[in-house]
Scaffold this motif. Structure first.
Motif, PDB file in Angstrom:
ATOM      1  N   TYR A 197       9.878  14.227  16.273  1.00 64.16           N
ATOM      2  CA  TYR A 197       8.567  13.761  16.715  1.00 64.16           C
ATOM      3  C   TYR A 197       7.551  13.906  15.580  1.00 64.16           C
ATOM      4  CZ  TYR A 197       4.127  13.833  19.253  1.00 64.16           C
ATOM      5  OH  TYR A 197       2.859  13.599  19.669  1.00 64.16           O
ATOM      6  N   GLN A 198       7.575  15.083  14.944  1.00 65.35           N
ATOM      7  CA  GLN A 198       6.589  15.344  13.895  1.00 65.35           C
ATOM      8  C   GLN A 198       6.955  14.712  12.560  1.00 65.35           C
ATOM      9  OE1 GLN A 198       6.601  19.649  14.170  1.00 65.35           O
ATOM     10  NE2 GLN A 198       4.599  19.608  15.189  1.00 65.35           N
ATOM     11  N   GLY A 199       8.244  14.412  12.401  1.00 68.71           N
ATOM     12  CA  GLY A 199       8.680  13.816  11.143  1.00 68.71           C
ATOM     13  C   GLY A 199       8.950  14.845  10.064  1.00 68.71           C
ATOM     14  N   PHE A 200       9.066  16.086  10.443  1.00 69.32           N
ATOM     15  CA  PHE A 200       9.449  17.110   9.466  1.00 69.32           C
ATOM     16  C   PHE A 200      10.013  18.348  10.180  1.00 69.32           C
ATOM     17  CE2 PHE A 200       4.926  17.782  10.413  1.00 69.32           C
ATOM     18  CZ  PHE A 200       4.914  19.116  10.790  1.00 69.32           C
TER      19      PHE A 200
ATOM     20  N   SER B 259      13.348  25.131   0.824  1.00 70.34           N
ATOM     21  CA  SER B 259      11.953  24.726   0.994  1.00 70.34           C
ATOM     22  C   SER B 259      11.501  25.024   2.424  1.00 70.34           C
ATOM     23  CB  SER B 259      11.781  23.241   0.689  1.00 70.34           C
ATOM     24  OG  SER B 259      12.630  22.487   1.519  1.00 70.34           O
ATOM     25  N   ALA B 260      10.236  25.376   2.564  1.00 67.88           N
ATOM     26  CA  ALA B 260       9.738  25.764   3.866  1.00 67.88           C
ATOM     27  C   ALA B 260       9.518  24.559   4.764  1.00 67.88           C
ATOM     28  CB  ALA B 260       8.436  26.549   3.722  1.00 67.88           C
ATOM     29  N   LEU B 261       9.470  23.375   4.140  1.00 60.86           N
ATOM     30  CA  LEU B 261       9.179  22.180   4.925  1.00 60.86           C
ATOM     31  C   LEU B 261       9.987  21.003   4.377  1.00 60.86           C
ATOM     32  CD1 LEU B 261       5.927  21.611   6.563  1.00 60.86           C
ATOM     33  CD2 LEU B 261       6.734  19.617   5.281  1.00 60.86           C
ATOM     34  N   LYS B 262      10.669  20.304   5.243  1.00 62.04           N
ATOM     35  CA  LYS B 262      11.441  19.134   4.816  1.00 62.04           C
ATOM     36  C   LYS B 262      11.007  17.968   5.701  1.00 62.04           C
ATOM     37  CE  LYS B 262      15.065  18.934   1.828  1.00 62.04           C
ATOM     38  NZ  LYS B 262      15.049  20.072   0.993  1.00 62.04           N
ATOM     39  N   SER B 263      10.447  16.914   5.070  1.00 64.63           N
ATOM     40  CA  SER B 263      10.008  15.806   5.913  1.00 64.63           C
ATOM     41  C   SER B 263      11.051  14.702   5.948  1.00 64.63           C
ATOM     42  CB  SER B 263       8.663  15.273   5.430  1.00 64.63           C
ATOM     43  OG  SER B 263       8.691  15.151   4.036  1.00 64.63           O
ATOM     44  N   ILE B 264      10.984  13.924   7.001  1.00 65.59           N
ATOM     45  CA  ILE B 264      11.915  12.823   7.177  1.00 65.59           C
ATOM     46  C   ILE B 264      11.081  11.615   7.586  1.00 65.59           C
ATOM     47  CG2 ILE B 264      12.409  13.554   9.554  1.00 65.59           C
ATOM     48  CD1 ILE B 264      15.299  12.511   8.984  1.00 65.59           C
ATOM     49  N   SER B 265      11.240  10.540   6.847  1.00 68.83           N
ATOM     50  CA  SER B 265      10.358   9.395   7.059  1.00 68.83           C
ATOM     51  C   SER B 265      10.832   8.539   8.218  1.00 68.83           C
ATOM     52  CB  SER B 265      10.304   8.551   5.789  1.00 68.83           C
ATOM     53  OG  SER B 265       9.804   7.284   6.104  1.00 68.83           O
ATOM     54  N   VAL B 266       9.911   8.229   9.110  1.00 70.28           N
ATOM     55  CA  VAL B 266      10.254   7.416  10.265  1.00 70.28           C
ATOM     56  C   VAL B 266      10.577   5.984   9.827  1.00 70.28           C
ATOM     57  CG1 VAL B 266       7.866   6.837  10.745  1.00 70.28           C
ATOM     58  CG2 VAL B 266       9.540   6.776  12.587  1.00 70.28           C
ATOM     59  N   ASP B 267      10.124   5.574   8.641  1.00 73.77           N
ATOM     60  CA  ASP B 267      10.406   4.218   8.168  1.00 73.77           C
ATOM     61  C   ASP B 267      11.836   4.072   7.679  1.00 73.77           C
ATOM     62  OD1 ASP B 267       7.742   3.490   8.631  1.00 73.77           O
ATOM     63  OD2 ASP B 267       7.144   4.406   6.717  1.00 73.77           O
ATOM     64  N   LYS B 268      12.381   5.173   7.184  1.00 68.35           N
ATOM     65  CA  LYS B 268      13.714   5.076   6.593  1.00 68.35           C
ATOM     66  C   LYS B 268      14.825   5.503   7.565  1.00 68.35           C
ATOM     67  CE  LYS B 268      12.082   6.013   1.940  1.00 68.35           C
ATOM     68  NZ  LYS B 268      11.763   7.246   1.259  1.00 68.35           N
ATOM     69  N   TYR B 269      14.455   6.300   8.567  1.00 62.25           N
ATOM     70  CA  TYR B 269      15.491   6.792   9.468  1.00 62.25           C
ATOM     71  C   TYR B 269      15.179   6.374  10.913  1.00 62.25           C
ATOM     72  CZ  TYR B 269      16.915   9.605   5.517  1.00 62.25           C
ATOM     73  OH  TYR B 269      17.339  10.004   4.303  1.00 62.25           O
TER      74      TYR B 269
END
Lengths: 264, 280
Positions: free
Chosen positions: B189-192, B98-108
Motif C-alpha cells: 500500500y505504502q510502496g515501501f 537498508s532501513a527502507l526499501k521502496s518498490i515502485s507501483v509503476d514497475k510492479y
C-alpha cells in the motif's frame, strides 16, 4: 486397575516452606471400586488426586492404570484414562464457551483434534438427551455460555463432561464442597447414578463423613500423606460416624472430639 | 489503511482475546512481513505469492516465540519481546542493510496502493471478509475449539486431554502469520518496506480490537456472535485510522501522534468500565 506403589511428593523442597504432602503411599483399586477418601486438612487427599491426574510428577514411586505405567506421562495424555471434577466449579468448564461446546470438547478426550467441525448435529441431539435427566433445564440452553450458569449447574455439567467418554478412572475432589446443601445433595445423587450406571472406578474426596459412609463400597482415611485406614465390604456398610471418629483418634496422634475437624 | 490495521488486529485478536496472552512479537513480525513481501517482489515474485510467503514467515516468528515459551518456560511476554528484538536485525538483513526499501507501483503489479484508493478499499474489504470467514470456520473446528478452551481455562483444557503447549504454539503462529500478512499488504500500500514499520503494531492492534468491542457492545447486546465481533475488529481498525487522520488534520505535531495513540487506547479501555459503573 489402578496401582499406586510407594509414591512420595514434597513441595518447596529445601526451603523453610518444605512440606511433605505424600510419603510412601501405596493403593490398589479394583475394577468398579467406588472409594470415598476422608482425612483432615493437609492430609494429602487432593495431592493424591493431583498425583494420579498428573498435575505435576511425583518425586518417586510408580503409578499404573491397567498395567500401563503413567508415572511420567503428562496430564493431557493421562486424560484419556481419567475423568475429573474439581472442587472449584469454575475449574472444570470453559466459561466463555457454550454448554454444547464444552460437552463436545469433553467427548473428544483422548482423541486427536482435527479440522473437522467442533460439534455435529447428531451430537447436539445426543447432548440434549444426556442433560435431560439432570432436571436442570440445561437441555434447552445448549448455546448458553457456561459462565452464566450457577455453581451447581456447572458442577453437574462438569460431572457429565468427566463421564461423557467413559473414563477408566473418575476423580472427584470435594466436588460438592462449594455448593449449598440442597444442590450438593442433588449433585451427589447424580454422581452416584452415573457411577453405578457405567460401573465407574471412582475416587471421591469428601469432607462430609456421613457422605463418605453412605456412598461407595470402600472408604480410605488419610493422615500425613499416608493411608491409615482402608475399610470395604460388609464392614463399611455397618460403619457409623462415631466409630470412624474413634478409629481416627486411635490411629493418629491428633485428637478429634467430634467430626468438626473433618468437616471444617 | 484502516482496513489493513483491522486485518493486523484480527491476528492480534487470536492471542489477545482467544488465547488471552499478550504477544509482543507482532511489532517485529509486522515489519518482517513487509520486508519479505517487498524483497520477493523486487526479485520478480508475484505480489500474491509474496504475501503468502510473508504469512509463512510470520508463522515461523510466532512459532519461535511459542517454542521459547513452551519448551524453555520463558513467560510469553518476555519471549515475545526477545523475538521482537531479534527480528529487528533479521529485518535489516532481509532488507539488505537498508532501513527502507521502496518498490515502485509503476514497475510492479502491486495488489493495492495509495495511488488507486477505490481498488485498494475493494481488495482490502474482500481480503478482510475472507479472513473473517476463515477464522470463523477455524475456531469452530475441533482444533479451533481446543485453542479457545486453552485460553479460557487451561486446567479444564488439560483435564480434557488438550495439549495446551501445542494449542498455544498454534495460536501464536497464526497470530503472527496474519500480522506478517498484513505487514506485506501495508508495504504494498505504502510502496515501501520500513524496518520501523512495526513499531507500535501491538498498540494499534489493541486499539482496533478495543474500539471495535466497545462499539459492538453499544450497537448489539453483549455476547454477540464471533463473526460479528471479528467484523467489528476491522471496523475498529478503520475508526482508529480515522481518529488518527482527524488528529493530524487538527495540525497536531506528528511527533505527538504516538502519545495520542496511547491516550485513545486508554480512553477506550476505560469506557467499558465506566459503563459497568453506571449500571451498578
Amino acid at each position: 486397575m489402578l496401582k499406586i506403589s510407594n509414591i512420595f511428593k514434597t513441595f518447596n523442597k529445601g526451603t523453610v516452606n518444605e512440606k511433605v504432602a505424600i510419603s510412601g503411599l501405596s493403593l490398589t483399586l479394583n475394577d468398579g471400586d467406588f472409594v470415598t477418601v476422608i482425612g483432615s486438612n493437609g492430609a494429602g487427599k487432593s495431592t493424591l488426586l493431583n498425583a494420579i491426574a498428573g498435575t505435576w510428577l511425583t518425586d518417586s514411586g510408580k503409578i499404573e492404570i491397567d498395567d500401563i505405567d503413567i508415572t511420567r506421562l503428562p496430564e493431557h495424555k493421562r486424560a484419556s484414562y481419567i475423568g475429573r471434577v474439581f472442587q472449584d466449579p469454575l475449574m472444570g468448564t470453559a466459561s466463555d464457551m457454550w454448554i454444547e461446546e464444552n460437552l463436545a470438547l469433553a467427548s473428544r478426550r483422548g482423541q486427536k483434534r482435527h479440522l473437522l467441525p467442533g460439534i455435529t448435529k447428531a451430537e447436539r441431539t445426543h447432548y440434549a438427551e444426556l442433560l435431560k435427566p439432570l432436571n436442570l433445564g440445561l437441555e434447552n440452553r445448549l448455546t448458553t455460555k457456561v459462565g452464566l450458569l450457577s455453581g451447581g449447574q456447572r458442577q453437574a455439567l462438569t460431572l457429565l463432561m468427566a463421564t461423557i467418554k467413559k473414563p477408566r478412572l473418575l476423580l472427584l475432589d470435594e466436588h460438592t464442597a462449594a455448593l449449598d446443601p440442597a444442590t450438593a445433595d442433588k449433585v451427589l445423587s447424580v454422581t452416584d447414578e452415573l457411577v453405578r450406571r457405567d460401573n465407574l472406578t471412582t475416587l471421591m474426596i469428601t469432607h462430609n463423613m456421613q457422605d463418605a459412609i453412605d456412598y461407595g463400597n470402600r472408604l480410605i482415611m488419610m493422615n500425613e500423606g499416608r493411608i491409615i485406614l482402608d475399610i470395604s465390604g460388609q464392614e463399611k456398610k455397618q460403619l457409623t460416624k462415631q466409630q470412624l471418629i474413634d478409629r481416627f483418634n486411635s490411629l493418629s496422634d491428633q485428637k478429634l472430639e467430634s467430626d468438626n475437624v473433618l468437616l471444617s | 489503511m484502516g482496513i489493513l490495521y483491522g486485518i493486523m488486529a484480527l491476528g492480534i485478536y487470536i492471542t489477545f482475546r482467544v488465547l488471552k496472552v499478550s504477544d509482543l512479537t507482532v511489532d517485529g513480525s509486522f515489519a518482517t512481513g513487509g520486508a519479505v513481501s517487498v524483497m520477493l517482489m523486487l526479485s520478480g515474485v508475484s505480489p500474491i505469492l509474496s504475501l503468502l510467503c510473508a504469512f509463512a514467515v510470520g508463522l515461523l516468528c510466532g512459532t519461535v516465540t511459542g517454542l521459547l515459551h513452551t519448551k524453555l518456560s520463558i513467560p510469553i511476554i518476555l519471549s515475545s519481546i526477545l523475538v521482537q528484538i531479534g527480528l529487528y536485525s533479521i529485518n535489516l538483513r532481509i532488507l539488505q542493510g537498508s532501513a527502507l526499501k521502496s518498490i515502485s507501483v509503476d514497475k510492479y503489479p502491486l495488489l493495492i496502493n495509495v495511488r488507486f484508493v477505490s481498488r485498494t478499499i475493494l481488495i482490502g474489504a474482500l481480503i478482510a471478509l475472507a479472513l473473517i470467514a476463515v477464522l470463523y470456520w477455524y475456531f469452530g473446528t475441533e482444533q479451533g475449539c481446543s485453542i479457545r478452551a486453552t485460553g479460557n481455562n487451561p486446567a479444564m483444557a488439560k483435564s480434557n486431554g488438550i495439549n495446551t503447549s501445542t494449542t498455544t504454539l498454534i495460536g501464536l503462529a497464526l497470530c503472527n502469520g496474519l500480522v506478517a500478512f498484513a505487514g506485506g499488504l501495508m508495504s504494498q500500500y505504502q510502496g515501501f518496506a520500513d524496518v520501523n514499520q512495526g513499531r507500535g503494531a501491538i498498540v494499534t492492534g489493541l486499539a482496533a480490537i478495543i474500539i471495535g468491542e466497545v462499539l459492538c457492545d453499544i450497537f448489539f447486546k453483549k455476547g454477540s456472535s464471533f463473526w460479528l465481533r471479528l467484523t467489528f475488529v476491522i471496523i475498529g481498525g478503520i475508526i482508529y485510522y480515522l481518529i488518527m487522520v482527524l488528529i493530524l488534520w487538527m495540525r497536531v505535531d506528528s511527533n505527538d501522534l504516538k502519545l495520542f495513540t496511547a491516550l485513545i487506547v486508554a480512553i477506550f479501555l476505560a469506557i467499558p468500565n465506566f459503563r459497568k459503573g453506571a449500571a451498578v
